[in-house]
Enzyme design. Structure first.
Site, PDB file in Angstrom:
ATOM      1  N   ARG A  51       0.805  -1.229   0.000  1.00 19.40           N
ATOM      2  CA  ARG A  51       0.000   0.000   0.000  1.00 19.40           C
ATOM      3  C   ARG A  51       0.834   1.274   0.000  1.00 19.40           C
ATOM      4  O   ARG A  51       0.604   2.190  -0.803  1.00 19.40           O
ATOM      5  CB  ARG A  51      -0.912   0.044   1.247  1.00 19.40           C
ATOM      6  CG  ARG A  51      -2.187  -0.715   1.108  1.00 19.40           C
ATOM      7  CD  ARG A  51      -2.551  -1.316   2.442  1.00 19.40           C
ATOM      8  NE  ARG A  51      -1.574  -2.342   2.751  1.00 19.40           N
ATOM      9  CZ  ARG A  51      -1.677  -3.607   2.349  1.00 19.40           C
ATOM     10  NH1 ARG A  51      -2.751  -3.995   1.719  1.00 19.40           N
ATOM     11  NH2 ARG A  51      -0.737  -4.502   2.603  1.00 19.40           N
ATOM     12  N   THR A  52       1.764   1.366   0.929  1.00 21.41           N
ATOM     13  CA  THR A  52       2.435   2.655   1.122  1.00 21.41           C
ATOM     14  C   THR A  52       3.259   3.020  -0.109  1.00 21.41           C
ATOM     15  O   THR A  52       3.143   4.118  -0.652  1.00 21.41           O
ATOM     16  CB  THR A  52       3.314   2.611   2.385  1.00 21.41           C
ATOM     17  OG1 THR A  52       2.523   2.098   3.459  1.00 21.41           O
ATOM     18  CG2 THR A  52       3.824   3.983   2.750  1.00 21.41           C
ATOM     19  N   LYS A  80      25.614  -3.430   0.632  1.00 20.68           N
ATOM     20  CA  LYS A  80      27.091  -3.383   0.698  1.00 20.68           C
ATOM     21  C   LYS A  80      27.552  -2.614   1.928  1.00 20.68           C
ATOM     22  O   LYS A  80      28.732  -2.343   2.087  1.00 20.68           O
ATOM     23  CB  LYS A  80      27.633  -2.689  -0.556  1.00 20.68           C
ATOM     24  CG  LYS A  80      27.253  -3.338  -1.857  1.00 20.68           C
ATOM     25  CD  LYS A  80      27.810  -2.501  -3.015  1.00 20.68           C
ATOM     26  CE  LYS A  80      26.876  -2.513  -4.203  1.00 20.68           C
ATOM     27  NZ  LYS A  80      27.125  -1.384  -5.098  1.00 20.68           N
ATOM     28  N   ARG A 101      11.007   3.931   3.829  1.00 18.94           N
ATOM     29  CA  ARG A 101      10.631   2.953   4.864  1.00 18.94           C
ATOM     30  C   ARG A 101      11.880   2.181   5.245  1.00 18.94           C
ATOM     31  O   ARG A 101      12.652   1.769   4.372  1.00 18.94           O
ATOM     32  CB  ARG A 101       9.561   1.994   4.354  1.00 18.94           C
ATOM     33  CG  ARG A 101       9.315   0.856   5.324  1.00 18.94           C
ATOM     34  CD  ARG A 101       8.134   0.017   4.949  1.00 18.94           C
ATOM     35  NE  ARG A 101       6.896   0.741   5.179  1.00 18.94           N
ATOM     36  CZ  ARG A 101       5.683   0.203   5.048  1.00 18.94           C
ATOM     37  NH1 ARG A 101       5.566  -1.070   4.687  1.00 18.94           N
ATOM     38  NH2 ARG A 101       4.602   0.909   5.268  1.00 18.94           N
ATOM     39  N   HIS A 129       4.430   5.682  11.805  1.00 18.78           N
ATOM     40  CA  HIS A 129       3.992   5.545  10.413  1.00 18.78           C
ATOM     41  C   HIS A 129       2.999   6.682  10.136  1.00 18.78           C
ATOM     42  O   HIS A 129       1.802   6.475  10.001  1.00 18.78           O
ATOM     43  CB  HIS A 129       3.336   4.169  10.226  1.00 18.78           C
ATOM     44  CG  HIS A 129       3.123   3.752   8.805  1.00 18.78           C
ATOM     45  ND1 HIS A 129       3.276   4.603   7.718  1.00 18.78           N
ATOM     46  CD2 HIS A 129       2.741   2.553   8.283  1.00 18.78           C
ATOM     47  CE1 HIS A 129       3.009   3.942   6.600  1.00 18.78           C
ATOM     48  NE2 HIS A 129       2.676   2.694   6.913  1.00 18.78           N
TER      49      HIS A 129
HETATM   50  N1   CP Z   1      -0.446  -0.166   5.853  1.00 17.65           N
HETATM   51  C1   CP Z   1       0.771  -0.364   5.311  1.00 17.65           C
HETATM   52  O1   CP Z   1       1.750   0.297   5.694  1.00 17.65           O
HETATM   53  O2   CP Z   1       0.791  -1.313   4.346  1.00 17.65           O
HETATM   54  P1   CP Z   1       2.085  -1.742   3.514  1.00 17.65           P
HETATM   55  O3   CP Z   1       3.046  -2.386   4.488  1.00 17.65           O
HETATM   56  O4   CP Z   1       1.590  -2.678   2.462  1.00 17.65           O
HETATM   57  O5   CP Z   1       2.681  -0.501   2.956  1.00 17.65           O
END
Ligand code: CP
Length: 357
Positions: A51-52, A80, A101, A129
């Site tokens: 999603r993100t 590396k 991320r 998040h």
């Molecule tokens: N909700 C969420 O962060 O989903 P993903 O891990 O698929 O990005």
């Protein structure tokens, strides 16, 4: 230049403005189709995502911009041994904005200190998040028409569930929001969420271990997955993996206008029969992510010449090693710094918020 490391980087007015902008994008999408022409978004995903990452990429493409990046650490020079700081410094020369991320807590903070373009925290380990929270707020707003005056139940892995930490930080700033924290005792929220977020906010909250006993009180039920990847052993994960499974039977006493949310992915904590319940909104929630991320990209690019508000100005101490094995300060060569949080002389790691003193 401003970054988004957690929702506390935004004032309530800025969050509300971003929700209004998302609503305009939803209703008048074509107006924005060239808003980011010539701009590039880099998605640096050192950890899996559906999603993100994809909603960030779809957001930039719908704004007329382009995207580049990687979807796993192994396809970057992190494999590396390159540090987060060096990676974002390099990518700052290739893109106008970065969504990152990373499995280590505090990674986005480190990135923001080195980047020459805005950094968006797309999830840092079990810590925060914020763009999921913006997605959640847009969903609550679209479902309820407000973000205040409601009881929010958060259920599942509240210890490692970063979406819950950011959601509580954000929603506790709205008036008369009450929280019900539903989890096994061992997976309850980190102590800073109680001492530094819920208590200072004055929000009413309670912690329970069963979902059935509180179901009838809830306006929002926010389910979360037990975060297998954050556990220290598989054995420990197996103890909790089936702790809460929401099904039709458990919803018998729920309000007729309950909103059921989940950041997804789900494993088994929501039975498939719930998907057909009109109160289940988790798929709409995921789709809202694209609109709020469009609003966020537009807003951060607009703020590019603005000075960040450095009101943090907090008392700090150096040299106390953070005890959190998932903190970036224990993996990269960084100074160990703790900040005074104002609660009983407590100091917390500036990267992951773990109590250090
Ligand atoms: N909700 C969420 O962060 O989903 P993903 O891990 O698929 O990005």
């Amino acid at each position: 230049m401003r970054h988004l490391l957690d929702t506390t980087d935004l004032t309530l007015k800025e969050i509300d403005d971003m929700i209004s902008l998302s609503m305009d994008i939803i209703n008048n999408g074509e107006k924005y189709s060239e808003s980011c022409k010539g701009k590039k978004l880099a998605t640096l995903f050192f950890e899996p995502s559906t999603r993100t990452r994809l909603s960030f990429e779809a957001a930039m493409l719908e704004l007329g911009g382009s995207v580049l990046g990687f979807s796993e650490a192994n396809s970057s020079s992190a494999a590396k041994g390159e540090t987060v700081g060096d990676t974002v410094r390099i990518v700052s020369g290739y893109a106008d904005i970065i969504a990152m991320r990373h499995p280590l807590e505090g990674a986005a903070k480190v990135a923001s200190a080195k980047a020459l373009v805005p950094v968006i925290n797309a999830g840092d380990g079990g810590h925060a998040h914020p763009t999921q929270t913006l997605t959640d707020l847009l969903t609550v707003f679209r479902e309820k028409g407000r973000l205040d005056n409601m009881t929010v139940g958060v259920c599942g892995d509240l210890k490692f569930g970063r979406t819950v930490h950011s959601l509580i930080k954000a929603m506790s700033r709205y008036k008369n929001v009450r929280f019900v924290l539903i989890s096994p005792k061992e997976l309850s929220v980190p102590d800073y969420i109680i001492t530094d977020v819920l208590e200072p906010s004055g929000c009413e909250y309670k912690a329970v271990t069963s979902i059935e006993e509180v179901m009838g009180e809830l306006d929002i039920l926010y389910m979360t997955r037990i975060q297998r990847e954050r556990f220290y052993s598989q054995e420990e994960y197996l103890k909790y993996k089936d702790a809460f499974i929401l099904n039709g039977e458990k919803l018998v006493n729920a309000k007729k206008d309950l909103t059921i949310m989940h950041p997804l992915p789900r494993v088994n904590e929501i039975a498939y029969d719930v998907d057909d319940d009109p109160r289940a909104k988790y798929f709409e929630q995921a789709h809202n992510g694209k609109y709020i991320r469009m609003a966020l990209i537009l807003t951060l690019l607009k703020w590019i010449d603005e000075e960040a508000d450095h009101t943090e100005n907090m008392l700090t101490v150096n040299g106390i090693q953070c005890s959190n094995p998932h903190c970036i300060s224990n993996h990269e060569s960084l100074p160990h710094i703790s900040k005074h949080t104002g609660t009983n002389g407590t100091f917390r790691c500036i990267y992951c918020e773990t109590r250090t003193k």
